[in-house]
Design a protein around this motif. Structure first.
Motif: not given
Length: 224
Positions: A6-13, A93-97, A161-165
């Motif tokens: 699993i990968l979680i991509l998180c916005d920042f602001d 977990l990675k941050i995409v901003s 397998d799964t990407i969560i945003y």
């Protein structure tokens, strides 16, 4: 839902950071930026062009801006424990901003989270207290956003397998359409539903953590 990698991509602001630090910084150091931002919010221009138009309005040194950012940041109080929980469970977990790298790096370091990989627009501070803004993130032929979050998501698709945003606003609309599961605050939630994309409303990372824990338990039980 059975989950493996699993990968979680998180916005920042507005997401990782409860307040919008980009807006906070520009309110202080880029007088007159709001008119340009109105064109962005109205979908007249993309964030890349907006940044290029705002760039000459910036005036301040790196020391001044970092100090101001650290004095005014409001990291989601549950984000640190959420990240630790993900790490313990083997979830990446990675941050995409679409914000600026200097305040993201400074805020993460302040909270001992500097190991988190993040993607953002790059600001280069000049000796005369002006700045230049660069857009180092990869993109697939679209120049609307400074950071093309969809391209970043796509680049990780084969490895997970799964990407969560997890997001909150306008720059999160495109990547949310490609994610397997979306957590959304009001603006993003409205945009998702208008596009027929299911999403889960949340207020903070405690909500996200509780939902994911239940979902992982269900997945583990199904494996058995």
């Amino acid at each position: 839902m059975v989950m493996n990698k699993i990968l979680i991509l998180c916005d920042f602001d507005g997401t990782t950071c409860s307040n919008d630090m980009g807006n906070t910084i520009m309110n202080r150091f880029a007088k007159g930026w709001q008119e340009i931002d109105r064109s962005y919010c109205a979908n007249i221009i993309g964030s890349r062009l907006a940044y290029l138009q705002i760039q000459p309005l910036f005036h301040g040194t790196e020391t001044e801006m970092v100090k101001y950012a650290l004095e005014h940041e409001k990291l989601d109080p549950h984000f640190g424990s959420f990240y630790e929980n993900c790490r313990d469970k083997g979830i990446d977990l990675k941050i995409v901003s679409d914000g600026l790298d200097f305040y993201i790096s400074s805020i993460l370091t302040k909270h001992g989270l500097q190991e988190i990989e993040f993607y953002a627009n790059r600001i280069d501070f000049q000796d005369d207290a002006t700045v230049s803004i660069e857009f180092p993130s990869p993109r697939n032929g679209c120049d609307l956003c400074g950071t093309c979050k969809s391209t970043i998501l796509d680049s990780h698709r084969e490895s997970y397998d799964t990407i969560i945003y997890v997001g909150d606003s306008y720059s999160d609309v495109c990547p949310s359409q490609k994610a397997d599961l979306v957590f959304a605050k009001p603006i993003l939630s409205e945009k998702c539903r208008k596009r027929g994309k299911a999403c889960i409303d949340y207020e903070n990372f405690r909500n996200v953590s509780e939902y994911l824990s239940k979902m992982l338990e269900t997945g583990e039980s199904r494996k058995r």
